[in-house]
Design an enzyme around this catalytic site. Structure first.
Site, PDB file in Angstrom:
ATOM      1  N   ARG A  54       4.709  23.025  55.364  1.00 61.22           N
ATOM      2  CA  ARG A  54       6.078  22.761  54.904  1.00 61.22           C
ATOM      3  C   ARG A  54       6.406  23.478  53.595  1.00 61.22           C
ATOM      4  NH1 ARG A  54       4.998  17.598  57.580  1.00 61.22           N
ATOM      5  NH2 ARG A  54       6.601  17.248  59.162  1.00 61.22           N
ATOM      6  N   ILE A  82      -8.413  17.103  53.526  1.00 64.97           N
ATOM      7  CA  ILE A  82      -8.308  15.995  52.567  1.00 64.97           C
ATOM      8  C   ILE A  82      -6.915  15.968  51.945  1.00 64.97           C
ATOM      9  CG2 ILE A  82      -9.237  15.140  50.343  1.00 64.97           C
ATOM     10  CD1 ILE A  82     -11.976  16.152  51.234  1.00 64.97           C
ATOM     11  N   LYS A  83      -6.174  17.062  52.072  1.00 63.99           N
ATOM     12  CA  LYS A  83      -4.813  17.065  51.537  1.00 63.99           C
ATOM     13  C   LYS A  83      -3.993  15.915  52.140  1.00 63.99           C
ATOM     14  CE  LYS A  83      -0.496  18.830  51.757  1.00 63.99           C
ATOM     15  NZ  LYS A  83       0.155  18.754  53.032  1.00 63.99           N
ATOM     16  N   MET A  98      -0.753  21.541  63.979  1.00 64.59           N
ATOM     17  CA  MET A  98       0.583  21.693  64.563  1.00 64.59           C
ATOM     18  C   MET A  98       1.041  23.149  64.406  1.00 64.59           C
ATOM     19  SD  MET A  98       2.500  18.098  63.991  1.00 64.59           S
ATOM     20  CE  MET A  98       3.016  18.365  62.324  1.00 64.59           C
ATOM     21  N   GLY A  99       0.081  24.054  64.159  1.00 59.81           N
ATOM     22  CA  GLY A  99       0.420  25.465  64.065  1.00 59.81           C
ATOM     23  C   GLY A  99       1.004  25.844  62.715  1.00 59.81           C
ATOM     24  N   SER A 112       0.461  23.938  52.489  1.00 58.56           N
ATOM     25  CA  SER A 112       1.027  23.096  53.543  1.00 58.56           C
ATOM     26  C   SER A 112       1.974  23.946  54.375  1.00 58.56           C
ATOM     27  CB  SER A 112       1.817  21.950  52.891  1.00 58.56           C
ATOM     28  OG  SER A 112       2.714  21.392  53.823  1.00 58.56           O
ATOM     29  N   HIS A 117      -5.686  25.917  56.872  1.00 52.38           N
ATOM     30  CA  HIS A 117      -6.123  25.693  58.258  1.00 52.38           C
ATOM     31  C   HIS A 117      -7.341  26.566  58.574  1.00 52.38           C
ATOM     32  CE1 HIS A 117      -1.745  24.544  58.943  1.00 52.38           C
ATOM     33  NE2 HIS A 117      -2.386  23.523  59.439  1.00 52.38           N
TER      34      HIS A 117
HETATM   35  O1  PAF Z   1      -2.180  17.077  60.354  1.00 48.27           O
HETATM   36  C1  PAF Z   1      -1.567  17.510  61.355  1.00 48.27           C
HETATM   37  O2  PAF Z   1      -1.252  18.694  61.462  1.00 48.27           O
HETATM   38  C2  PAF Z   1      -1.178  16.531  62.449  1.00 48.27           C
HETATM   39  O3  PAF Z   1      -0.854  15.279  61.925  1.00 48.27           O
HETATM   40  C3  PAF Z   1      -2.252  16.397  63.549  1.00 48.27           C
HETATM   41  C4  PAF Z   1      -3.530  15.813  63.004  1.00 48.27           C
HETATM   42  C5  PAF Z   1      -2.517  17.763  64.168  1.00 48.27           C
HETATM   43  C6  PAF Z   1      -1.752  15.461  64.656  1.00 48.27           C
HETATM   44  O4  PAF Z   1      -0.594  15.953  65.258  1.00 48.27           O
END
Ligand code: PAF
Length: 282
Positions: free
Chosen positions: A189, A150-151, A30-31, A187, A37
């Site tokens: 967030r 896995i988080k 989700m960016g 994360s 990531h």
């Molecule tokens: O983990 C995420 O960022 C989201 O839940 C995903 C897998 C991209 C689905 O929108």
């Protein structure tokens, strides 16, 4: 890196790559990309010839009172990071591309297993939004392998189950949790955590590790362990959503003779809800 906003053009480019014999690895996001990531992208690269990353803030998986509108959108920075790790294709669709008929009447993918406990209990509808968009993304990209962190242990378990139940021809790869030096799981967030709370939030990871060590040392009084951990987190000033010792396979409360255990926790800071987990084999 080629950037695609439309399904048709992405599919065309993927068909060419497949015709040239290249395997496709996929990382849905989700960016607001951070180091964890980037590790997922590197993992996809290790497994496949061509890496596709999607960035789509999926409104369907956010509750009405959740943070969809303030979820950080950091496209320029995200694209720079993806270029650094040689991501091949970025898929960044608009909501109308993913949900052309709107969301109310959207066909949904429901995974009844494991979705009404833990995060599912406090975020009703969340996993339905995840399984629906992930299925759509899998149908669009048709990857050989897809990498998930896995988080988000419960999300990973639910996606694995969905892929098995629906015979979706993709291999799901789980990538290790990436942590800050004090143990806080990375994360998107984490940017919501206040400077005042930041030194204390590692308590969640500390309690997970403590419970893991107690179980490895022979304790099997799981409810008491959970209570002790909850109290410690609350003493650090955070509200606990759950702290649960589970069977890793089905996320049900662990039994004394379980061999694969995952301890999952979620807590609220003043502006963020943080989750983390650790697993152990006995
Ligand atoms: O983990 C995420 O960022 C989201 O839940 C995903 C897998 C991209 C689905 O929108």
């Amino acid at each position: 890196m080629q950037v695609f906003h439309h399904i048709a053009s992405l599919r065309e480019a993927l068909a060419e790559a497949r015709a040239a014999g290249r395997s496709v690895g996929f990382v849905p996001t989700m960016g607001n990309l951070h180091d964890a990531h980037i590790e997922l992208v590197k993992t996809a690269r290790q497994h496949c010839d061509l890496v596709v990353v999607s960035i789509f803030v999926n409104r369907l998986q956010f509750g009405l009172n959740e943070d969809w509108d303030k979820y950080p959108r950091t496209m320029e920075r995200d694209m720079a990071r993806l270029r650094e790790v040689d991501c091949d294709f970025l898929f960044h669709p608009d909501e109308s591309e993913i949900y052309p008929n709107g969301m109310d009447q959207q066909t949904r993918v429901v995974c009844p297993a494991m979705t009404d406990v833990l995060c599912g209990a406090s975020r009703p509808g969340h996993f339905e939004g995840v399984t629906t968009v992930v299925t759509k993304l899998f149908n669009i990209v048709q990857p050989d392998k897809a990498v998930f962190g896995i988080k988000d242990f419960q999300q990973l378990a639910v996606v694995r189950r969905m892929v098995e139940d629906l015979c979706i021809p993709v291999e799901i790869v789980g990538a290790p949790v990436h942590r800050e030096p004090d143990g806080l799981a990375m994360s998107s967030r984490n940017s919501y955590i206040s400077a005042r709370e930041r030194p204390r939030v590692a308590v969640l990871n500390q309690c997970l590790n403590w419970a893991r060590d107690e179980i490895a040392g022979g304790r099997r009084d799981f409810p008491a362990l959970e209570d002790e951990a909850r109290q410690r987190i609350e003493q650090s000033g955070f509200r606990v959503d759950y702290f649960s010792i589970c069977n890793s396979r089905d996320l049900q409360p662990a039994a004394d003779d379980d061999h694969q255990i995952t301890i999952l926790g979620a807590m609220y800071t003043s502006a963020a809800r943080l989750i983390d987990n650790v697993s152990l084999e006995l």
